[in-house]
Scaffold this active site. Structure first.
Site, PDB file in Angstrom:
ATOM      1  CE  LYS A 192      11.871 -10.989  -7.904  1.00  8.63           C
ATOM      2  NZ  LYS A 192      11.186 -10.962  -6.587  1.00  8.63           N
ATOM      3  CE1 TYR A 243       6.337 -13.412  -8.007  1.00  8.53           C
ATOM      4  CE2 TYR A 243       6.227 -11.552  -9.505  1.00  8.53           C
ATOM      5  CZ  TYR A 243       6.969 -12.435  -8.752  1.00  8.53           C
ATOM      6  OH  TYR A 243       8.340 -12.350  -8.730  1.00  8.53           O
ATOM      7  CG  ASN A 292      13.401 -10.235  -3.673  1.00  8.74           C
ATOM      8  OD1 ASN A 292      13.090 -10.069  -4.847  1.00  8.74           O
ATOM      9  ND2 ASN A 292      12.828 -11.145  -2.905  1.00  8.74           N
ATOM     10  CG  HIS A 306      10.968 -15.632  -9.438  1.00  3.23           C
ATOM     11  ND1 HIS A 306      10.018 -15.829  -8.467  1.00  3.23           N
ATOM     12  CD2 HIS A 306      10.873 -16.704 -10.286  1.00  3.23           C
ATOM     13  CE1 HIS A 306       9.367 -16.958  -8.721  1.00  3.23           C
ATOM     14  NE2 HIS A 306       9.868 -17.508  -9.816  1.00  3.23           N
ATOM     15  CD  GLU A 343       7.846 -20.009 -11.310  1.00  2.00           C
ATOM     16  OE1 GLU A 343       9.087 -19.917 -11.375  1.00  2.00           O
ATOM     17  OE2 GLU A 343       7.207 -19.817 -10.253  1.00  2.00           O
TER      18      GLU A 343
HETATM   19  P1  AMP Z   1       8.038 -15.605  -4.104  1.00  2.00           P
HETATM   20  O1  AMP Z   1       6.905 -16.209  -4.867  1.00  2.00           O
HETATM   21  O2  AMP Z   1       8.348 -16.303  -2.821  1.00  2.00           O
HETATM   22  O3  AMP Z   1       9.222 -15.300  -4.970  1.00  2.00           O
HETATM   23  O4  AMP Z   1       7.525 -14.182  -3.599  1.00  2.00           O
HETATM   24  C1  AMP Z   1       7.217 -13.236  -4.535  1.00  2.00           C
HETATM   25  C2  AMP Z   1       7.934 -11.980  -4.317  1.00  2.00           C
HETATM   26  O5  AMP Z   1       7.073 -11.127  -3.586  1.00  2.00           O
HETATM   27  C3  AMP Z   1       9.211 -11.976  -3.504  1.00  2.00           C
HETATM   28  O6  AMP Z   1      10.331 -12.401  -4.213  1.00  2.00           O
HETATM   29  C4  AMP Z   1       9.299 -10.512  -3.148  1.00  2.00           C
HETATM   30  O7  AMP Z   1       9.736  -9.727  -4.258  1.00  2.00           O
HETATM   31  C5  AMP Z   1       7.846 -10.192  -2.873  1.00  2.00           C
HETATM   32  N1  AMP Z   1       7.513 -10.349  -1.463  1.00  2.00           N
HETATM   33  C6  AMP Z   1       7.437 -11.484  -0.752  1.00  2.00           C
HETATM   34  N2  AMP Z   1       7.106 -11.230   0.537  1.00  2.00           N
HETATM   35  C7  AMP Z   1       6.959  -9.891   0.618  1.00  2.00           C
HETATM   36  C8  AMP Z   1       6.613  -8.995   1.660  1.00  2.00           C
HETATM   37  N3  AMP Z   1       6.342  -9.428   2.908  1.00  2.00           N
HETATM   38  N4  AMP Z   1       6.554  -7.669   1.370  1.00  2.00           N
HETATM   39  C9  AMP Z   1       6.797  -7.230   0.124  1.00  2.00           C
HETATM   40  N5  AMP Z   1       7.137  -8.019  -0.910  1.00  2.00           N
HETATM   41  C10 AMP Z   1       7.219  -9.335  -0.664  1.00  2.00           C
END
Ligand code: AMP
Length: 140
Positions: free
Chosen positions: A11, A51, A114, A117, A128
């Site tokens: 990222k 997303y 973070n 992904h 994906e």
């Molecule tokens: P995921 O599809 O699980 O990878 O989630 C998508 C991304 O959204 C995560 O990797 C984080 O970068 C972001 N994300 C998930 N939960 C939160 C949250 N509570 N607050 C802010 N960003 C989030």
């Protein structure tokens, strides 16, 4: 367990800090092989489409803004049960909750920024991977 594939994204927080090699090393040391890789800048439309499942979540707009804020490196990773293996090496979404030694615990800045992904199922991995790569761009 079979050899399978998953999609990884390094990222913008990680590319900005010049951590592409460090993240890739951690993936490789965990037993994953990079079989496709490209550095791109996501468009708003691409980030929103990628997303789409999170469209109704409160963090959606911020997430799209973050993911388009700088370059990302999209990679296809291959290995023994690649989806689960990649998720183990990434660690929990929130770096504060991630196990020591994981990418997010060692390198991530926050729950949003973070660093990586990873696909969460074989079905999503296939979708994906096809989102970013043509079959001939993947060389195992
Ligand atoms: P995921 O599809 O699980 O990878 O989630 C998508 C991304 O959204 C995560 O990797 C984080 O970068 C972001 N994300 C998930 N939960 C939160 C949250 N509570 N607050 C802010 N960003 C989030």
């Amino acid at each position: 367990m079979a050899i399978t594939r998953t999609l990884s994204i390094i990222k913008p927080d990680a590319t900005r800090r010049n951590l592409t090699g460090r993240v890739t090393s951690m993936l490789e040391e965990a037993g994953l092989r990079v079989v496709a890789s490209k550095r791109i800048r996501l468009t708003q439309e691409q980030a929103e489409a990628f997303y789409d499942v999170h469209r109704e979540r409160p963090f959606f707009r911020d997430l799209v803004a973050f993911m388009t804020s700088g370059p990302v490196v999209v990679q296809v990773l291959e290995g023994e049960d690649a989806v689960a293996l990649n998720r183990r090496v990434m660690g929990a979404t929130d770096p504060a909750k991630a196990e020591p030694g994981t990418i997010r615990r060692e390198l991530a800045e926050s729950i949003e920024a973070n660093s990586v992904h990873g696909s969460d199922s074989d079905e999503n991995a296939a979708r994906e991977i096809a989102f970013f790569f043509r079959p001939e761009e993947i060389v195992g």
